[in-house]
Write a protein that holds these residues in place. Structure first.
Motif, PDB file in Angstrom:
ATOM      1  N   LEU A  91      33.646  31.683 -13.696  1.00 52.33           N
ATOM      2  CA  LEU A  91      34.609  30.608 -13.424  1.00 52.33           C
ATOM      3  C   LEU A  91      34.107  29.289 -13.990  1.00 52.33           C
ATOM      4  O   LEU A  91      34.892  28.482 -14.511  1.00 52.33           O
ATOM      5  CB  LEU A  91      34.855  30.484 -11.922  1.00 52.33           C
ATOM      6  CG  LEU A  91      35.857  29.397 -11.494  1.00 52.33           C
ATOM      7  CD1 LEU A  91      37.232  29.689 -12.069  1.00 52.33           C
ATOM      8  CD2 LEU A  91      35.919  29.285  -9.968  1.00 52.33           C
ATOM      9  N   ILE A  92      32.810  29.052 -13.886  1.00 49.12           N
ATOM     10  CA  ILE A  92      32.236  27.819 -14.433  1.00 49.12           C
ATOM     11  C   ILE A  92      32.434  27.763 -15.940  1.00 49.12           C
ATOM     12  O   ILE A  92      32.740  26.701 -16.508  1.00 49.12           O
ATOM     13  CB  ILE A  92      30.745  27.734 -14.059  1.00 49.12           C
ATOM     14  CG1 ILE A  92      30.591  27.543 -12.543  1.00 49.12           C
ATOM     15  CG2 ILE A  92      30.060  26.593 -14.810  1.00 49.12           C
ATOM     16  CD1 ILE A  92      29.167  27.633 -12.055  1.00 49.12           C
ATOM     17  N   GLU A  93      32.300  28.902 -16.609  1.00 49.34           N
ATOM     18  CA  GLU A  93      32.443  28.945 -18.066  1.00 49.34           C
ATOM     19  C   GLU A  93      33.908  28.953 -18.516  1.00 49.34           C
ATOM     20  O   GLU A  93      34.210  28.598 -19.654  1.00 49.34           O
ATOM     21  CB  GLU A  93      31.736  30.189 -18.606  1.00 49.34           C
ATOM     22  CG  GLU A  93      30.223  30.167 -18.389  1.00 49.34           C
ATOM     23  CD  GLU A  93      29.582  31.505 -18.672  1.00 49.34           C
ATOM     24  OE1 GLU A  93      30.308  32.422 -19.137  1.00 49.34           O
ATOM     25  OE2 GLU A  93      28.373  31.650 -18.432  1.00 49.34           O
ATOM     26  N   HIS A  94      34.804  29.327 -17.640  1.00 50.49           N
ATOM     27  CA  HIS A  94      36.226  29.394 -17.976  1.00 50.49           C
ATOM     28  C   HIS A  94      36.753  27.972 -18.219  1.00 50.49           C
ATOM     29  O   HIS A  94      36.329  27.022 -17.556  1.00 50.49           O
ATOM     30  CB  HIS A  94      36.988  30.053 -16.821  1.00 50.49           C
ATOM     31  CG  HIS A  94      38.386  30.472 -17.151  1.00 50.49           C
ATOM     32  ND1 HIS A  94      39.438  29.584 -17.191  1.00 50.49           N
ATOM     33  CD2 HIS A  94      38.909  31.689 -17.451  1.00 50.49           C
ATOM     34  CE1 HIS A  94      40.549  30.237 -17.495  1.00 50.49           C
ATOM     35  NE2 HIS A  94      40.261  31.508 -17.652  1.00 50.49           N
ATOM     36  N   PRO A  95      37.697  27.791 -19.128  1.00 48.73           N
ATOM     37  CA  PRO A  95      38.205  26.436 -19.411  1.00 48.73           C
ATOM     38  C   PRO A  95      39.080  25.834 -18.314  1.00 48.73           C
ATOM     39  O   PRO A  95      39.441  24.651 -18.391  1.00 48.73           O
ATOM     40  CB  PRO A  95      39.008  26.625 -20.699  1.00 48.73           C
ATOM     41  CG  PRO A  95      39.357  28.075 -20.738  1.00 48.73           C
ATOM     42  CD  PRO A  95      38.216  28.783 -20.091  1.00 48.73           C
ATOM     43  N   VAL A  96      39.428  26.592 -17.280  1.00 42.00           N
ATOM     44  CA  VAL A  96      40.295  26.073 -16.228  1.00 42.00           C
ATOM     45  C   VAL A  96      39.680  24.843 -15.570  1.00 42.00           C
ATOM     46  O   VAL A  96      38.483  24.795 -15.300  1.00 42.00           O
ATOM     47  CB  VAL A  96      40.581  27.156 -15.160  1.00 42.00           C
ATOM     48  CG1 VAL A  96      39.313  27.587 -14.432  1.00 42.00           C
ATOM     49  CG2 VAL A  96      41.626  26.675 -14.169  1.00 42.00           C
ATOM     50  N   ARG A  97      40.500  23.826 -15.329  1.00 43.17           N
ATOM     51  CA  ARG A  97      40.068  22.644 -14.587  1.00 43.17           C
ATOM     52  C   ARG A  97      40.261  22.910 -13.099  1.00 43.17           C
ATOM     53  O   ARG A  97      41.292  23.452 -12.681  1.00 43.17           O
ATOM     54  CB  ARG A  97      40.854  21.407 -14.997  1.00 43.17           C
ATOM     55  CG  ARG A  97      40.726  21.059 -16.478  1.00 43.17           C
ATOM     56  CD  ARG A  97      41.180  19.649 -16.749  1.00 43.17           C
ATOM     57  NE  ARG A  97      40.188  18.688 -16.277  1.00 43.17           N
ATOM     58  CZ  ARG A  97      40.380  17.372 -16.253  1.00 43.17           C
ATOM     59  NH1 ARG A  97      41.542  16.872 -16.618  1.00 43.17           N
ATOM     60  NH2 ARG A  97      39.435  16.557 -15.843  1.00 43.17           N
ATOM     61  N   VAL A  98      39.284  22.517 -12.302  1.00 46.21           N
ATOM     62  CA  VAL A  98      39.322  22.759 -10.861  1.00 46.21           C
ATOM     63  C   VAL A  98      39.373  21.423 -10.136  1.00 46.21           C
ATOM     64  O   VAL A  98      38.653  20.479 -10.478  1.00 46.21           O
ATOM     65  CB  VAL A  98      38.089  23.570 -10.406  1.00 46.21           C
ATOM     66  CG1 VAL A  98      38.084  23.755  -8.890  1.00 46.21           C
ATOM     67  CG2 VAL A  98      38.062  24.931 -11.106  1.00 46.21           C
ATOM     68  N   THR A  99      40.238  21.342  -9.132  1.00 49.94           N
ATOM     69  CA  THR A  99      40.316  20.157  -8.271  1.00 49.94           C
ATOM     70  C   THR A  99      40.134  20.606  -6.823  1.00 49.94           C
ATOM     71  O   THR A  99      40.433  21.748  -6.473  1.00 49.94           O
ATOM     72  CB  THR A  99      41.674  19.434  -8.414  1.00 49.94           C
ATOM     73  OG1 THR A  99      42.734  20.352  -8.116  1.00 49.94           O
ATOM     74  CG2 THR A  99      41.848  18.907  -9.830  1.00 49.94           C
ATOM     75  N   ASN A 100      39.611  19.683  -5.984  1.00 43.28           N
ATOM     76  CA  ASN A 100      39.407  20.045  -4.580  1.00 43.28           C
ATOM     77  C   ASN A 100      40.143  19.075  -3.657  1.00 43.28           C
ATOM     78  O   ASN A 100      40.899  18.227  -4.107  1.00 43.28           O
ATOM     79  CB  ASN A 100      37.912  20.139  -4.248  1.00 43.28           C
ATOM     80  CG  ASN A 100      37.188  18.803  -4.363  1.00 43.28           C
ATOM     81  OD1 ASN A 100      37.798  17.734  -4.364  1.00 43.28           O
ATOM     82  ND2 ASN A 100      35.866  18.867  -4.453  1.00 43.28           N
ATOM     83  N   MET A 101      39.883  19.215  -2.354  1.00 41.84           N
ATOM     84  CA  MET A 101      40.577  18.418  -1.339  1.00 41.84           C
ATOM     85  C   MET A 101      39.685  17.317  -0.770  1.00 41.84           C
ATOM     86  O   MET A 101      39.835  16.942   0.397  1.00 41.84           O
ATOM     87  CB  MET A 101      41.060  19.328  -0.198  1.00 41.84           C
ATOM     88  CG  MET A 101      42.157  20.270  -0.593  1.00 41.84           C
ATOM     89  SD  MET A 101      43.740  19.403  -0.793  1.00 41.84           S
ATOM     90  CE  MET A 101      44.810  20.769  -1.242  1.00 41.84           C
ATOM     91  N   ARG A 102      38.777  16.803  -1.569  1.00 36.81           N
ATOM     92  CA  ARG A 102      37.886  15.773  -1.046  1.00 36.81           C
ATOM     93  C   ARG A 102      38.676  14.564  -0.548  1.00 36.81           C
ATOM     94  O   ARG A 102      39.774  14.274  -1.038  1.00 36.81           O
ATOM     95  CB  ARG A 102      36.873  15.340  -2.118  1.00 36.81           C
ATOM     96  CG  ARG A 102      37.441  14.516  -3.227  1.00 36.81           C
ATOM     97  CD  ARG A 102      36.320  13.965  -4.115  1.00 36.81           C
ATOM     98  NE  ARG A 102      35.688  15.012  -4.885  1.00 36.81           N
ATOM     99  CZ  ARG A 102      35.808  15.160  -6.201  1.00 36.81           C
ATOM    100  NH1 ARG A 102      36.553  14.320  -6.882  1.00 36.81           N
ATOM    101  NH2 ARG A 102      35.199  16.127  -6.830  1.00 36.81           N
ATOM    102  N   ASP A 103      38.107  13.900   0.445  1.00 37.70           N
ATOM    103  CA  ASP A 103      38.678  12.688   1.064  1.00 37.70           C
ATOM    104  C   ASP A 103      39.882  12.977   1.959  1.00 37.70           C
ATOM    105  O   ASP A 103      40.479  12.047   2.502  1.00 37.70           O
ATOM    106  CB  ASP A 103      39.086  11.642   0.013  1.00 37.70           C
ATOM    107  CG  ASP A 103      37.928  11.220  -0.875  1.00 37.70           C
ATOM    108  OD1 ASP A 103      36.775  11.590  -0.561  1.00 37.70           O
ATOM    109  OD2 ASP A 103      38.178  10.531  -1.878  1.00 37.70           O
ATOM    110  N   THR A 104      40.244  14.239   2.146  1.00 38.05           N
ATOM    111  CA  THR A 104      41.433  14.554   2.924  1.00 38.05           C
ATOM    112  C   THR A 104      41.201  14.387   4.427  1.00 38.05           C
ATOM    113  O   THR A 104      42.129  14.080   5.174  1.00 38.05           O
ATOM    114  CB  THR A 104      41.892  16.000   2.641  1.00 38.05           C
ATOM    115  OG1 THR A 104      41.938  16.194   1.231  1.00 38.05           O
ATOM    116  CG2 THR A 104      43.268  16.262   3.217  1.00 38.05           C
ATOM    117  N   TYR A 105      39.954  14.607   4.874  1.00 36.87           N
ATOM    118  CA  TYR A 105      39.661  14.588   6.307  1.00 36.87           C
ATOM    119  C   TYR A 105      38.661  13.493   6.666  1.00 36.87           C
ATOM    120  O   TYR A 105      37.978  13.587   7.684  1.00 36.87           O
ATOM    121  CB  TYR A 105      39.067  15.933   6.750  1.00 36.87           C
ATOM    122  CG  TYR A 105      39.724  17.151   6.151  1.00 36.87           C
ATOM    123  CD1 TYR A 105      40.965  17.577   6.606  1.00 36.87           C
ATOM    124  CD2 TYR A 105      39.105  17.875   5.139  1.00 36.87           C
ATOM    125  CE1 TYR A 105      41.576  18.693   6.067  1.00 36.87           C
ATOM    126  CE2 TYR A 105      39.708  18.992   4.588  1.00 36.87           C
ATOM    127  CZ  TYR A 105      40.942  19.405   5.058  1.00 36.87           C
ATOM    128  OH  TYR A 105      41.548  20.502   4.525  1.00 36.87           O
TER     129      TYR A 105
END
Length: 329
Positions: A91-105
């Motif tokens: 997954l790290i090597e895959h070109p997909v961009r990843v976003t998370n839910m930081r700052d939500t809580y």
């Protein structure tokens, strides 16, 4: 560089397992973002088929399904910090961009953190056990409490949560310092922010060490036997960041040896914490079961992040809360 190609329509896959609250999200997304198609497969073969069409996905993407994600360019993580193993090498090597839910809580987690600090400062773990045992044993020793206005806290990780924790502690008169590898400059409530390589030097000076750091390759095992030994024997450790940052065996040994006053933990190396773990029975330890983020409006806030990123993805705009996959955060 755009996060989506021009044109459309776009396909987003809601990956299983899905929380009940997310079931209505698909209809809301399609209604509020014309041009977005949302798929909700459940069976493995249907998930694989949907991923072959997907431009984007929400959820955890197992390694065995990654080869099917031939069009995938954006993956939204459901948490601020997903469980260990989420960011595997492929997954790290895959070109997909990843976003998370930081700052939500942020507000919920910071309030929970302060509750843990106050409980330790006033000796509440012991009194909670006394209540269960119907035992009346008041402790009037002045050293049985930690006066926050005469104390120093070291907040390790001055992101959104850490910054809010520092602001709240400052309101009690606590002198607050921070440790952060990226943050510099002034932060409300903090007397100073130190770089990560100053952690060992600042640990012996703190009455409360509060961990808010994410689980990354650099923070795994951050608090080990050597660092616990550097803390004051009257100091308290609070961890509301991620469990793998604290070695629990080392923590138990430090408490047994009187190297710490106490600890309050919301996250653990192994979750659930095993029933036979010695931390459960200690009168100087307060345990909450990974609930620091609990509070009202959580699901709506998460949907708002997903919707905003979906809108940005379709418009070719920069996404928010982008993850450095190699750093898992």
């Amino acid at each position: 560089m755009s996060d989506a190609t021009s044109g459309g329509p776009y396909t987003l896959v809601m990956l299983p397992p899905r929380a009940p609250a997310t079931e209505e999200w698909a209809e809301r997304l399609e209604r509020e973002l014309p041009g977005l198609r949302v798929l909700r497969p459940l069976l493995p073969q249907d998930v694989a088929r949907a991923l072959r069409e997907a431009d984007a996905a929400y959820g955890a993407l197992p390694e065995d399904l990654l080869p099917h994600a031939v069009r995938l360019r954006w993956l939204q993580v459901p948490q601020a910090g997903p469980p260990p193993g989420f960011y595997y090498p492929a997954l790290i090597e895959h070109p997909v961009r990843v976003t998370n839910m930081r700052d939500t809580y942020t507000d919920h987690v910071a309030t929970h953190t302060l509750a843990l600090v106050l409980a330790l400062a006033r000796g509440l773990p012991r009194y909670m056990r006394d209540q269960q045992a119907v035992r009346w044993e008041p402790d009037w020793d002045p050293d049985s409490v930690v006066p926050l206005a005469e104390s120093r806290a070291l907040v390790v990780g001055v992101g959104a949560v850490g910054a809010e924790v520092g602001r709240l502690l400052d309101a009690f008169g606590t002198e607050v310092e921070g440790i952060d590898p990226r943050r510099t400059g002034e932060v409300t409530g903090f007397t100073r922010i130190h770089p990560a390589d100053r952690l060992d030097a600042r640990l012996p000076l703190a009455d409360f060490v509060v961990l808010t750091v994410p689980h990354t390759p650099h923070t795994e095992g951050l608090v080990n036997a050597a660092r616990l030994a550097r803390m004051k024997p009257t100091a308290c450790l609070v961890n509301i960041g991620r469990g793998p940052t604290v070695r629990l065996d080392a923590l138990v040994r430090a408490l047994d040896a009187g190297q710490l006053r106490g600890a309050a933990l919301d996250v653990f190396e192994t979750e659930p914490l095993p029933a036979d773990h010695p931390l459960w029975r200690r009168p100087d330890v307060l345990i909450t079961p990974h609930v620091a983020g609990a509070g009202p409006h959580a699901e709506e806030r998460r949907f708002a992040v997903l919707r905003e990123n979906a809108r940005r993805f379709m418009a070719g705009e920069p996404l928010i809360h982008v993850v450095d996959k190699a750093e898992w955060h």
